[in-house]
Write a protein that holds these residues in place. Structure first.
Motif, mmCIF file in Angstrom:
data_model
loop_
_atom_site.group_PDB
_atom_site.id
_atom_site.type_symbol
_atom_site.label_atom_id
_atom_site.label_comp_id
_atom_site.label_asym_id
_atom_site.label_seq_id
_atom_site.Cartn_x
_atom_site.Cartn_y
_atom_site.Cartn_z
ATOM 1 N N UNK A 16 0.836 -1.195 0.000
ATOM 2 C CA UNK A 16 0.000 0.000 0.000
ATOM 3 C C UNK A 16 0.873 1.249 0.000
ATOM 4 N N UNK A 17 0.836 1.949 -1.123
ATOM 5 C CA UNK A 17 1.580 3.191 -1.248
ATOM 6 C C UNK A 17 0.788 4.359 -0.662
ATOM 7 N N UNK A 18 1.419 5.433 -0.283
ATOM 8 C CA UNK A 18 0.667 6.630 0.091
ATOM 9 C C UNK A 18 -0.262 7.058 -1.046
ATOM 10 N N UNK A 19 -1.507 7.390 -0.711
ATOM 11 C CA UNK A 19 -2.536 7.822 -1.665
ATOM 12 C C UNK A 19 -2.963 6.691 -2.605
ATOM 13 N N UNK A 47 1.428 -4.462 3.778
ATOM 14 C CA UNK A 47 2.756 -3.895 4.016
ATOM 15 C C UNK A 47 2.909 -2.623 3.196
ATOM 16 N N UNK A 48 3.921 -1.851 3.522
ATOM 17 C CA UNK A 48 4.180 -0.642 2.756
ATOM 18 C C UNK A 48 5.327 0.158 3.331
ATOM 19 N N UNK A 49 5.756 1.180 2.602
ATOM 20 C CA UNK A 49 6.868 2.017 3.087
ATOM 21 C C UNK A 49 6.478 2.952 4.221
ATOM 22 N N UNK A 50 5.161 3.226 4.368
ATOM 23 C CA UNK A 50 4.666 4.073 5.452
ATOM 24 C C UNK A 50 3.735 3.261 6.344
ATOM 25 N N UNK A 51 3.783 3.512 7.628
ATOM 26 C CA UNK A 51 2.964 2.740 8.561
ATOM 27 C C UNK A 51 1.485 3.077 8.468
ATOM 28 N N UNK A 52 1.149 4.294 8.060
ATOM 29 C CA UNK A 52 -0.260 4.716 7.996
ATOM 30 C C UNK A 52 -0.499 5.495 6.702
ATOM 31 N N UNK A 53 -0.527 4.804 5.567
ATOM 32 C CA UNK A 53 -0.657 5.508 4.284
ATOM 33 C C UNK A 53 -2.048 6.091 4.090
ATOM 34 N N UNK A 54 -2.103 7.281 3.529
ATOM 35 C CA UNK A 54 -3.385 7.860 3.141
ATOM 36 C C UNK A 54 -3.914 7.107 1.921
ATOM 37 N N UNK A 55 -5.226 7.210 1.684
ATOM 38 C CA UNK A 55 -5.797 6.564 0.504
ATOM 39 C C UNK A 55 -6.749 7.512 -0.197
ATOM 40 N N UNK A 56 -7.280 7.080 -1.323
ATOM 41 C CA UNK A 56 -8.064 7.962 -2.185
ATOM 42 C C UNK A 56 -9.337 8.471 -1.533
ATOM 43 N N UNK A 60 -9.030 6.321 7.312
ATOM 44 C CA UNK A 60 -7.771 6.103 8.032
ATOM 45 C C UNK A 60 -7.318 4.643 7.963
ATOM 46 N N UNK A 61 -6.053 4.431 7.640
ATOM 47 C CA UNK A 61 -5.421 3.119 7.643
ATOM 48 C C UNK A 61 -4.242 3.198 8.605
ATOM 49 N N UNK A 62 -4.211 2.332 9.609
ATOM 50 C CA UNK A 62 -3.190 2.453 10.641
ATOM 51 C C UNK A 62 -2.354 1.187 10.754
ATOM 52 N N UNK A 63 -1.115 1.387 11.048
ATOM 53 C CA UNK A 63 -0.157 0.353 11.465
ATOM 54 C C UNK A 63 -0.103 -0.845 10.515
ATOM 55 N N UNK A 64 0.087 -0.583 9.220
ATOM 56 C CA UNK A 64 0.414 -1.700 8.353
ATOM 57 C C UNK A 64 1.870 -2.065 8.599
ATOM 58 N N UNK A 65 2.243 -3.265 8.219
ATOM 59 C CA UNK A 65 3.602 -3.738 8.483
ATOM 60 C C UNK A 65 4.599 -3.098 7.520
ATOM 61 N N UNK A 66 5.833 -2.985 7.924
ATOM 62 C CA UNK A 66 6.853 -2.472 7.010
ATOM 63 C C UNK A 66 7.148 -3.479 5.902
ATOM 64 N N UNK A 67 7.768 -3.008 4.838
ATOM 65 C CA UNK A 67 8.179 -3.904 3.766
ATOM 66 C C UNK A 67 9.147 -4.933 4.333
ATOM 67 N N UNK A 68 8.917 -6.218 4.116
ATOM 68 C CA UNK A 68 9.774 -7.238 4.732
ATOM 69 C C UNK A 68 11.164 -7.267 4.092
ATOM 70 N N UNK A 69 12.119 -7.755 4.842
ATOM 71 C CA UNK A 69 13.488 -7.850 4.333
ATOM 72 C C UNK A 69 13.603 -8.867 3.205
ATOM 73 N N UNK A 70 12.725 -9.863 3.216
ATOM 74 C CA UNK A 70 12.733 -10.885 2.164
ATOM 75 C C UNK A 70 11.327 -11.431 2.000
ATOM 76 N N UNK A 71 11.105 -12.108 0.887
ATOM 77 C CA UNK A 71 9.815 -12.722 0.599
ATOM 78 C C UNK A 71 9.962 -14.237 0.615
ATOM 79 N N UNK A 72 9.008 -14.945 1.242
ATOM 80 C CA UNK A 72 9.102 -16.409 1.220
ATOM 81 C C UNK A 72 8.861 -16.937 -0.191
ATOM 82 N N UNK A 73 9.406 -18.083 -0.478
ATOM 83 C CA UNK A 73 9.205 -18.684 -1.784
ATOM 84 C C UNK A 73 7.713 -18.948 -2.003
#
Length: 323
Positions: A16-19, A47-56, A60-73
């Motif tokens: 989820x990106x901002x906006x 997940x996303x680069x911001x913890x609480x991204x705005x949307x269109x 309010x969207x709160x406390x999504x997880x950060x982008x993980x360091x790796x992705x499982x297979x």
């Protein structure tokens, strides 16, 4: 409907990106969630680069997880569109996500699902190079300019090229989600989700083809749906029109008219289409043409070949050899 093996659980990382466009995200995500009620196994992670991204819509969207360091297979990454891609994809958050995609996404291990302008972000990361793809009709020219190594297709609802899936704007993400549900959880699950969401199952031109189990179901007539359900539950069986009509409480002549009007083909052609699909599944497992024909409800390989050519371009033998 033909039995489908229990699917493995798939983790879908919804980025989820901002906006971000709320319907881009929610339409596809809701389809995957509903699939779990009918036998699918999809786990949504936000997940996303911001913890609480705005949307269109400003919800309010709160406390999504950060982008993980790796992705499982086997993980899927879903990129939704944003409100104003020309501006939003110049923000630091978009660049963070671009770099994350470059670092973590592996086409031989992961699957990419892009809705609307999400394809532009994937293109920024180089994930569309050498791939057929699409996006919202107002953005295809910009995508082609931005990603000259990509083969950008116009007028497509969605495009599948290996592990890379891209779709046109907004509700086309639902069509793509249904296609993926059918592919990984079975056509019965996708059909149940489509009917629950009361959406059309669309095909257009050279789009990646929908499963035959889902085709010809883009209508809302209850009697025709009931007849199609009966046929799909036991496609190997010969279904007389009179029996189908009795089971769905209309006259045989009226059912034949309704079927042609709403499903777009005759009752016998619908039965044959599903039997051909069954035969194809068995041929792709390496079974002989004769065995596939009998298991699909045809009396012989000769009978299969006679019907097959109406729905398939390659011969049964060629499909078996290629598989």
């Amino acid at each position: 409907m033909a039995q489908w093996p229990t699917p493995p659980e798939i983790e879908i990382y919804c980025v989820l990106q901002p906006r971000f466009l709320l319907l881009d995200f929610a339409g596809a995500a809701e389809a995957f969630r509903l699939a779990n009620d009918y036998g699918g196994r999809f786990r949504l992670r936000y997940v996303g680069p911001d913890a609480a991204p705005a949307n269109s819509l400003g919800l309010p969207i709160h406390t999504i997880d950060p982008l993980p360091d790796s992705l499982p297979e086997g993980a899927w990454v879903m990129l939704s569109g944003v409100t104003e891609s020309a501006k939003d994809y110049t923000l630091p958050a978009a660049k963070t996500t671009r770099d994350w995609l470059k670092r973590t996404f592996r086409p031989n291990q992961h699957t990419l699902v892009c809705v609307c302008s999400g394809a532009l972000l994937a293109g920024m990361a180089g994930l569309l190079d050498g791939r057929r793809c699409t996006t919202h009709h107002t953005l295809t020219a910009r995508l082609a300019q931005q990603s000259p190594k990509a083969d950008v297709l116009e007028n497509r609802i969605f495009v599948e090229d290996g592990p890379i899936h891209t779709s046109a704007g907004v509700t086309a993400g639902v069509d793509l989600a249904l296609h993926l549900i059918a592919r990984h959880a079975g056509p019965a699950v996708a059909l149940a989700v489509a009917r629950e969401m009361v959406v059309y199952l669309r095909r257009e031109g050279n789009d990646a083809q929908l499963s035959p189990w889902l085709a010809n179901r883009n209508h809302l007539h209850p009697a025709v749906h009931r007849a199609q359900d009966l046929i799909a539950q036991d496609p190997q069986r010969h279904w007389p029109v009179s029996e189908l009509a009795e089971r769905v409480h209309v006259s045989p002549r009226h059912l034949a008219r309704l079927f042609a009007q709403h499903a777009g083909l005759s009752i016998i052609d619908y039965q044959h289409r599903l039997r051909v699909a069954l035969a194809r599944e068995r041929l792709e497992r390496g079974e002989s043409v004769e065995c596939a024909a009998q298991q699909a409800g045809f009396g012989s390989a000769r009978s299969l070949r006679r019907v097959w050519q109406k729905f398939e371009h390659l011969s049964p033998g060629a499909v078996r050899t290629r598989a």
